[in-house]
Enzyme design. Sequence first.
Site, mmCIF file in Angstrom:
data_model
loop_
_atom_site.group_PDB
_atom_site.id
_atom_site.type_symbol
_atom_site.label_atom_id
_atom_site.label_comp_id
_atom_site.label_asym_id
_atom_site.label_seq_id
_atom_site.Cartn_x
_atom_site.Cartn_y
_atom_site.Cartn_z
ATOM 1 N N GLU A 181 0.801 -1.216 0.000
ATOM 2 C CA GLU A 181 0.000 0.000 0.000
ATOM 3 C C GLU A 181 0.840 1.275 0.000
ATOM 4 O O GLU A 181 1.702 1.483 0.862
ATOM 5 C CB GLU A 181 -0.924 0.000 1.233
ATOM 6 C CG GLU A 181 -1.727 1.264 1.438
ATOM 7 C CD GLU A 181 -2.698 1.525 0.296
ATOM 8 O OE1 GLU A 181 -2.800 2.692 -0.121
ATOM 9 O OE2 GLU A 181 -3.361 0.570 -0.160
ATOM 10 N N HIS A 184 -1.184 3.352 4.715
ATOM 11 C CA HIS A 184 -2.204 4.119 4.003
ATOM 12 C C HIS A 184 -2.360 5.513 4.600
ATOM 13 O O HIS A 184 -2.307 5.689 5.813
ATOM 14 C CB HIS A 184 -3.549 3.372 4.071
ATOM 15 C CG HIS A 184 -4.551 3.837 3.054
ATOM 16 N ND1 HIS A 184 -5.106 5.094 3.073
ATOM 17 C CD2 HIS A 184 -5.081 3.206 1.966
ATOM 18 C CE1 HIS A 184 -5.943 5.223 2.063
ATOM 19 N NE2 HIS A 184 -5.948 4.096 1.373
ATOM 20 N N ASP A 191 1.313 -0.010 -5.040
ATOM 21 C CA ASP A 191 0.118 0.139 -5.878
ATOM 22 C C ASP A 191 -0.064 1.540 -6.445
ATOM 23 O O ASP A 191 -0.516 1.711 -7.577
ATOM 24 C CB ASP A 191 -1.139 -0.299 -5.114
ATOM 25 C CG ASP A 191 -1.337 0.441 -3.802
ATOM 26 O OD1 ASP A 191 -0.444 1.206 -3.378
ATOM 27 O OD2 ASP A 191 -2.411 0.247 -3.174
ATOM 28 N N HIS A 192 0.303 2.562 -5.671
ATOM 29 C CA HIS A 192 0.168 3.948 -6.146
ATOM 30 C C HIS A 192 0.988 4.848 -5.230
ATOM 31 O O HIS A 192 1.597 4.385 -4.270
ATOM 32 C CB HIS A 192 -1.305 4.386 -6.173
ATOM 33 C CG HIS A 192 -2.018 4.203 -4.856
ATOM 34 N ND1 HIS A 192 -1.842 5.055 -3.785
ATOM 35 C CD2 HIS A 192 -2.905 3.253 -4.440
ATOM 36 C CE1 HIS A 192 -2.586 4.656 -2.775
ATOM 37 N NE2 HIS A 192 -3.235 3.552 -3.135
ATOM 38 N N THR A 239 -5.925 1.871 -5.524
ATOM 39 C CA THR A 239 -5.552 0.467 -5.298
ATOM 40 C C THR A 239 -6.306 -0.470 -6.238
ATOM 41 O O THR A 239 -5.734 -1.416 -6.788
ATOM 42 C CB THR A 239 -5.829 0.062 -3.838
ATOM 43 O OG1 THR A 239 -5.025 0.865 -2.972
ATOM 44 C CG2 THR A 239 -5.494 -1.406 -3.606
#
Length: 670
Positions: free
Chosen positions: A259, A418, A477-478, A303
Amino acid sequence: MKQLLMKCQEQLNEKFVLFFFVVIVFWLKTYIAYQVDFSLGIKNAMQQFLLFINPISSSLFFFAIALFFKGRGRYWAMIVINLILSIVLYANVVYYRFFDDFITLPVLFQTQNFGEVSGSAWSLMKVTDIFYFIDTILLIVFALCKVLKPQEYVKRRSIWIVFASAIFIFIINLGLAESDRPQLLSRTFDRNYLVKYLGQYNYQLYDIIQNSMSSAQRAFADSSDLTDVENFTKANYTEPNPKYFGKGKGMNVIYISMESLQNFMINYKLDGKEVTPFLNKLTHDKNTFYFDNFFHQTGQGKTSDAEFMMENSLFPLPQGSVFTTKAQNTYQAAPAILKQYGYTSAALHGNNASFWNRDRMYKAFGYDKFFDAKYYDMSDKNTLNYGLKDKPFVEESMPYLEGLKQPYYAKMIWLSNHFPFPLDKEDQDFPAGNFGDSVVNNYFQTAHYMDEALEQFFTNLKKSGLYDHTIVVMYGDHYGISENHNDAMAKVMGKPITPYENAQLQRVPLFIHVPGVKGKVIHKYGGEVDVRPTLLHLLGVDTKDYISFGSDLLSDKHREIVPFRNGDFVTPKYTQVKGVCYANPTGEKVKDQKACAPYDNVVKKELELSDNVVYGDLLRFHKPKGFKPVDRSQYDYSTDQTKGLTNEDSIKIPGEAANLREKNSRPDGN
């Protein structure tokens, strides 16, 4: 004070004076928001001029609706319209602070996510944001104090003149915008352009129209629409590298979504301490490929967009999340493809099954099992922010991974790293940063916590006996830190964060651990859309018959063009951001700005064709040899997912799913 109010009353009671007062104030408020909270990349005087005038047409148009009301109803109509438009503006301001993007209609329908993200939204709000509602508050005060009295009757003809003026101003605005940015409405993937040229509210109307058109696209699509897509993907198919093709044949596969992890964290030291010591070791592990020029390509689905690309080799949508808007489509995802080769598949995620509409989309992808929050101990000590912490997630997932019928394809969605990156005190064993920004400071602690959980996972994998025949794919993921934190990031990186540098910060780590295969650091440029063909080739599955917009990262003929969802892109030689061409690695603007044009054409073609596939649901017409379409009716995630595991009888389910097992064990199922 009384005399001042009486004077205001006399002035505001003149025909149209109040109307134009409200329009002008709202126009200026919107322009100030453009300058303060949005980064729209103004490059010349024309763009600055358009940015200044573009709120006029929509302000005139919407507030003119109030003129149809009579007496005090007209005032309250203006107040309501002002409040609605202010909420739209402020919602976009808050959304932009994290996503560097504007809200689209599909995002508003992702209602199942709203409760989960409320904490993040609060952290993005500021006390000074009351500014966005000052004019609304003043209008309400004026109305309640009866400073505003009923105006004279306004002729319908006068009202229609106001509407006509709004439309005329918009046409002039659009014409000037097209002169500066040709094909603005037909070839623009970046919402920043639309807001910069046409305005916030005109963009929202355009978005509604676009989404209505895309919804109808599926109904009118047929097999002939697939021809251009097939021709493009076949022409750009990359032959697998014989050195690696089939080297992982028959092995298990485990994906780990790391994440929000950006690549600058790899080998980064804070106060002399490595933030990610375990991942740092993997960069030179003998059986691991580490890709240091790998970029995320996510859009508004974040995500879920990453998952979509990794498993389908298609780009996400320009508006909203594919997971929430196109779950009814036909897909040829990696789990379904590998099912033809005897693979079992499972997804594991310490959050609600409905988050990002996963419980529907995973069926479309062909996942046999979905272990969601019901299968984990979701007590307060184990959860924080978006769900289950990474370390208990690792521990509680191992029995499920050990019990899956092999070979299998599994995916784990991790959560601890996150935004806004909180971490319980008992989990903090690494210092926070000291960069004048709590979000950036905390990012170092949560990234370190995730790194420890990854090491724990590898240790458990070895103890379970799975390690020697399991490929592990780990990917960021990002991004984790948005442009809203550029001042702090400049301190982290030791240099100003320019538009060019921000594009470079979209690198995320990709590790592919393949037992028995000699790994290395690979410097090729690639993105998430490239992973499916890379993995399938390692497993000995040729992808030439499948629609893939990515290419094998291990192939000698890999295409090193990395499109971003907004139409920007990076290549080994050039980076293009908001239409400006930069040279790598200097970041200087290229003298001949046309140097990026050939790449720009390819990027826009790829995005357009991929969008056609998704919007038109074109894969329902595509029949690869040997591929069996997914039958969603065979998947039921509401039943006990441990049923059929090799260790079913010995698994002790810690979560709500224990009730499912008890229910299913009864003769009558009740």
